[in-house]
Design an enzyme around this catalytic site. Structure first.
Site, PDB file in Angstrom:
ATOM      1  N   ASN A  28       7.183   5.017  -4.352  1.00 51.65           N
ATOM      2  CA  ASN A  28       6.601   4.664  -5.652  1.00 51.65           C
ATOM      3  C   ASN A  28       7.679   4.609  -6.728  1.00 51.65           C
ATOM      4  O   ASN A  28       7.675   3.717  -7.599  1.00 51.65           O
ATOM      5  CB  ASN A  28       5.549   5.696  -6.063  1.00 51.65           C
ATOM      6  CG  ASN A  28       4.239   5.534  -5.325  1.00 51.65           C
ATOM      7  OD1 ASN A  28       4.038   4.569  -4.590  1.00 51.65           O
ATOM      8  ND2 ASN A  28       3.343   6.488  -5.507  1.00 51.65           N
TER       9      ASN A  28
ATOM     10  N   ARG B  62      -3.452  -9.787  -0.426  1.00 52.99           N
ATOM     11  CA  ARG B  62      -2.653  -9.107   0.592  1.00 52.99           C
ATOM     12  C   ARG B  62      -3.513  -9.014   1.847  1.00 52.99           C
ATOM     13  O   ARG B  62      -4.648  -8.536   1.782  1.00 52.99           O
ATOM     14  CB  ARG B  62      -2.253  -7.699   0.159  1.00 52.99           C
ATOM     15  CG  ARG B  62      -1.486  -7.613  -1.155  1.00 52.99           C
ATOM     16  CD  ARG B  62      -0.985  -6.190  -1.391  1.00 52.99           C
ATOM     17  NE  ARG B  62      -0.645  -5.958  -2.786  1.00 52.99           N
ATOM     18  CZ  ARG B  62       0.518  -6.270  -3.342  1.00 52.99           C
ATOM     19  NH1 ARG B  62       1.445  -6.857  -2.616  1.00 52.99           N
ATOM     20  NH2 ARG B  62       0.755  -6.005  -4.615  1.00 52.99           N
TER      21      ARG B  62
ATOM     22  N   HIS C 205      -6.188 -12.399  -8.381  1.00 52.93           N
ATOM     23  CA  HIS C 205      -6.344 -11.045  -7.850  1.00 52.93           C
ATOM     24  C   HIS C 205      -7.784 -10.790  -7.407  1.00 52.93           C
ATOM     25  O   HIS C 205      -8.105  -9.730  -6.880  1.00 52.93           O
ATOM     26  CB  HIS C 205      -5.922 -10.037  -8.936  1.00 52.93           C
ATOM     27  CG  HIS C 205      -5.759  -8.637  -8.471  1.00 52.93           C
ATOM     28  ND1 HIS C 205      -6.603  -7.615  -8.856  1.00 52.93           N
ATOM     29  CD2 HIS C 205      -4.848  -8.077  -7.646  1.00 52.93           C
ATOM     30  CE1 HIS C 205      -6.208  -6.488  -8.299  1.00 52.93           C
ATOM     31  NE2 HIS C 205      -5.151  -6.736  -7.567  1.00 52.93           N
TER      32      HIS C 205
ATOM     33  N   ARG D 200      -7.000   6.883 -11.645  1.00 50.63           N
ATOM     34  CA  ARG D 200      -6.071   7.394 -10.636  1.00 50.63           C
ATOM     35  C   ARG D 200      -4.632   7.479 -11.148  1.00 50.63           C
ATOM     36  O   ARG D 200      -3.945   8.467 -10.978  1.00 50.63           O
ATOM     37  CB  ARG D 200      -6.093   6.504  -9.402  1.00 50.63           C
ATOM     38  CG  ARG D 200      -5.186   6.993  -8.278  1.00 50.63           C
ATOM     39  CD  ARG D 200      -4.906   5.896  -7.274  1.00 50.63           C
ATOM     40  NE  ARG D 200      -3.924   4.941  -7.773  1.00 50.63           N
ATOM     41  CZ  ARG D 200      -3.892   3.659  -7.437  1.00 50.63           C
ATOM     42  NH1 ARG D 200      -4.816   3.157  -6.654  1.00 50.63           N
ATOM     43  NH2 ARG D 200      -2.959   2.854  -7.915  1.00 50.63           N
TER      44      ARG D 200
END
Length: 692
Positions: free
Chosen positions: A53, A383, A443, A572
């Site tokens: 990350n 993806r 997206h 999150r």
């Protein structure tokens, strides 16, 4: 409450910095590694996730900031911080994070693994048999693919690939040409494994591993015969990985992206990682060659590519050191081998991943690809992963004469190359491939099947919060809805027309979509709660999202809090809203859940008096999602499904006191403890409820 003397809700002091909030998320991920109640090999993975990350953070966010700073863009963000200010604070927090990562790696993880018979064998611990085997491995498997480079006027400093392992070598003596040795570089090709497992005949423990860097260090002199190695120091450079393509000034986006990908690995450096032992002159030489400053150097208390240790997770067969396995629930419709079209026509189907299997989505596509009554299939792919059965079914459908249209988002970050290959593969079998809309990433997660039934056409739709990716569907929490609702089918049809053709803004009946109606739709619904509160009616908002930074939404949430609207946000990752500020946001609570599964679903709930609304979406409440991407947001119209999502995704997560963190007004997070309440883990409760 009284609304007199209203504060300036655009005051920079009311906003946290996005980049710093993103770093704080990585501290929460690392806290999972530091949690002794988590299985040991899972703790290893959390450490690696925090490292990867951080890599991406530098490749993207820091790279953008440095770009703005270099070109004199000193305009502050909503938080009032200039790019220079943010870069300074990023370094401070990153230094603390890197130290915490290596402290955990050296002081906790390595000893704990050793105690379980899993060891990274250091050079000074190799016995004679191990050294002999490793020397043979070096000569047969490593040395043939290495190209050590001496640095002199005829051999200038080479191009170093992004995030690759390298060693700067200090030499003494003369080579075969009589040249004085001084400095050389050894670049480890990507083809070489970074972790090597010792075979049973030389291993002392069930699982003995050796770092590639250790082998290179030990046998370095074999690369420079006749010379003395005075020192070898690992380093790793991180480069800008943003792709810059002027989409309005290229004839073919795919070709332009392919050209950019060819040079991305060698783009402008943004960070240099070196070992703690690296002498200052070597560090200075590297810094000068990469045109970086002292502020861009990070010294590592161990291997510079510690994230590569995740490779041992699959090699170590120790179920007791991993999360318990679980069996995803498969839709009853699939197990009964009924027609999914019949089942969806009867009632909407909700899928909650990873607790419910993604196989239901695959089965819908499989049935559609062979059903003679299916005329067309349209799908967005952001993806999908390697060897995706989704792609196989789309190809089969095209071969069976269906009209197949796929919107492939070529600009999905770090999946660009895979998506280029995917687009080519689909086009080769006659699938109509669309690259989305110039200037806007697609997206949205949509699948539309058009079927002829009794002389009329019926549309079947799958809408989701997550990608059509079979692997991530096992580790990300997401919702998917299958429906034959006529209005939603018509809306999906209009959106695909908008993506594949040219035309004016479409007016949808049920769905909200970015960049057109989603932002205004959220604003309108927050305002509606304000109106209810000011009229003395109950008013509440609950949203579960991955990130929040859109200024207009935040400012209106502050206004809602001042009006008395109760607001619970489950965010999150990065959140730039400050909760709990007196007179501003005392009615706003923000929590973050970091657990076994990556929280990825987006759910918005508005009390709306006595008629609550609940929506699922592909969009976070971020400026890019609401204003600069193509996103979908869909209502849950079936009362049973709406109640289920409210219970599983909202009240369940608001009750979590095991993996939840509370955002404080100063931007820091504190872990929520059970106190006198019964311990409750949202994810564990869903595993028990859905998977049994």
């Amino acid at each position: 409450m009284s609304m007199t003397a209203a504060p300036d809700l655009a005051d920079p002091g009311l906003y946290l910095n996005r980049e710093l909030a993103q770093i704080e998320f990585n501290f929460r991920v690392l806290a999972q590694a530091e949690d002794a109640s988590v299985p040991l090999l899972e703790r290893l993975r959390y450490l690696c996730i925090s490292c990867t990350n951080l890599d991406e953070f530098f490749e993207v966010r820091v790279a953008i900031l440095k770009h703005h700073h270099a070109f004199g863009d000193v305009r502050p963000g909503p938080d009032g911080m200039s790019a220079s200010d943010v870069l300074t604070r990023i370094r401070e927090r990153t230094l603390a994070l890197v130290k915490a990562q290596y402290d955990f790696f050296n002081d906790v993880l390595l000893p704990s693994l050793d105690a379980e018979g899993i060891r990274f064998v250091a050079r000074d611990a190799w016995n004679a048999k191990q050294r002999s085997w490793l020397q043979g491995y070096f000569r047969n498997e490593i040395l043939p693919v290495l190209s050590p480079l001496g640095l002199d006027p005829a051999h200038p400093f080479p191009r170093i690939l992004n995030k690759s392992l390298n060693l700067a070598v200090v030499l003494k003596g003369k080579d075969a040409f009589g040249r004085d040795g001084n400095m050389a570089l050894v670049r480890a090709p990507r083809s070489l494994p970074r972790i090597i497992r010792l075979p049973s005949e030389v291993a002392e423990r069930p699982y003995d591993f050796v770092f590639l860097s250790s082998i290179l260090h030990e046998f370095m002199e074999e690369m420079f015969p006749g010379m003395k190695v005075r020192g070898a120091y690992q380093f790793r450079v991180t480069r800008n990985s943003e792709l810059f393509v002027d989409e309005e000034d290229v004839e073919n986006l795919a070709l332009a992206l392919r050209d950019e990908l060819n040079i991305r690995g060698y783009a402008k450096p943004v960070r240099l990682e070196i070992t703690e032992q690296c002498p200052k002159p070597i560090a200075r030489m590297l810094m000068q060659n990469f045109e970086l400053s002292e502020q861009d150097i990070y010294r590592c208390g161990g291997p510079v590519n510690v994230s590569r240790i995740t490779a041992i997770y699959d090699q170590v067969d120790r179920p007791d050191l991993k999360f318990p396995t679980f069996v995803q629930r498969v839709s009853k419709t699939v197990t009964e081998e009924r027609s999914l079209f019949d089942a969806i026509r009867e009632r909407d189907i909700l899928l909650h991943h990873p607790f419910e299997s993604f196989s239901t989505v695959l089965e819908l596509l499989r049935q559609a690809s062979t059903d003679p009554d299916v005329l067309a299939i349209k799908q967005t792919l952001y993806r999908v992963g390697n060897n995706s059965p989704i792609v196989d079914h789309l190809i089969e459908a095209a071969r069976n004469g269906k009209d197949v249209t796929v919107v492939v988002e070529l600009r999905a970050r770090f999946d660009e190359e895979a998506n280029l290959k995917l687009a080519n593969r689909l086009q080769e079998v006659g699938v109509q491939v669309v690259y989305g809309v110039v200037g806007y990433k697609t997206h949205a997660k949509m699948l539309l099947v058009v079927r002829r039934e009794r002389g009329a056409l019926r549309r079947y739709v799958h809408l989701a919060t997550g990608n059509y990716h079979q692997m991530t569907s096992r580790i990300y929490t997401d919702f998917g809805l299958m429906t034959a609702h006529p209005d939603i089918g018509e809306d999906a049809h209009q959106l695909f027309l908008q993506l594949s053709g040219l035309g004016t803004i479409v007016k949808l009946k049920r769905l909200l979509h970015s960049p057109f109606t989603l932002h205004t739709g959220i604003i309108a619904r927050i305002q509606r709660e304000i109106d209810h509160a000011e009229a003395g009616r109950p008013a509440r908002i609950i949203a579960k999202i991955n990130a929040l930074n859109e200024e207009d939404v935040i400012e209106l949430l502050y206004r809602a809090s001042r009006a008395g609207v109760q607001i619970d946000l489950i965010v999150r990752g990065a959140c730039t809203l400050r909760p709990g500020l007196p007179g501003i946001s005392e009615n706003i609570r923000v929590r973050s859940i970091v657990g076994r599964f990556l929280e990825h679903s987006r759910v918005y709930w508005f009390q709306n008096g006595d008629e609550p609304e609940i929506w699922c979406s592909s969009a976070d409440w971020m400026e890019r999602n609401l204003l600069r991407r193509v996103e979908t947001c869909f209502p849950l119209l079936d009362p049973a499904i709406a109640h289920r999502v409210y219970d599983e995704a909202l009240t369940n997560y608001l009750a979590d006191n095991q993996q939840a963190w509370r955002l404080l007004p100063n931007g820091s997070y504190e872990r929520i403890a059970p106190g006198e309440d019964m311990p409750h883990s949202a994810q564990q409760s869903l595993l028990a409820k859905i998977c049994g």
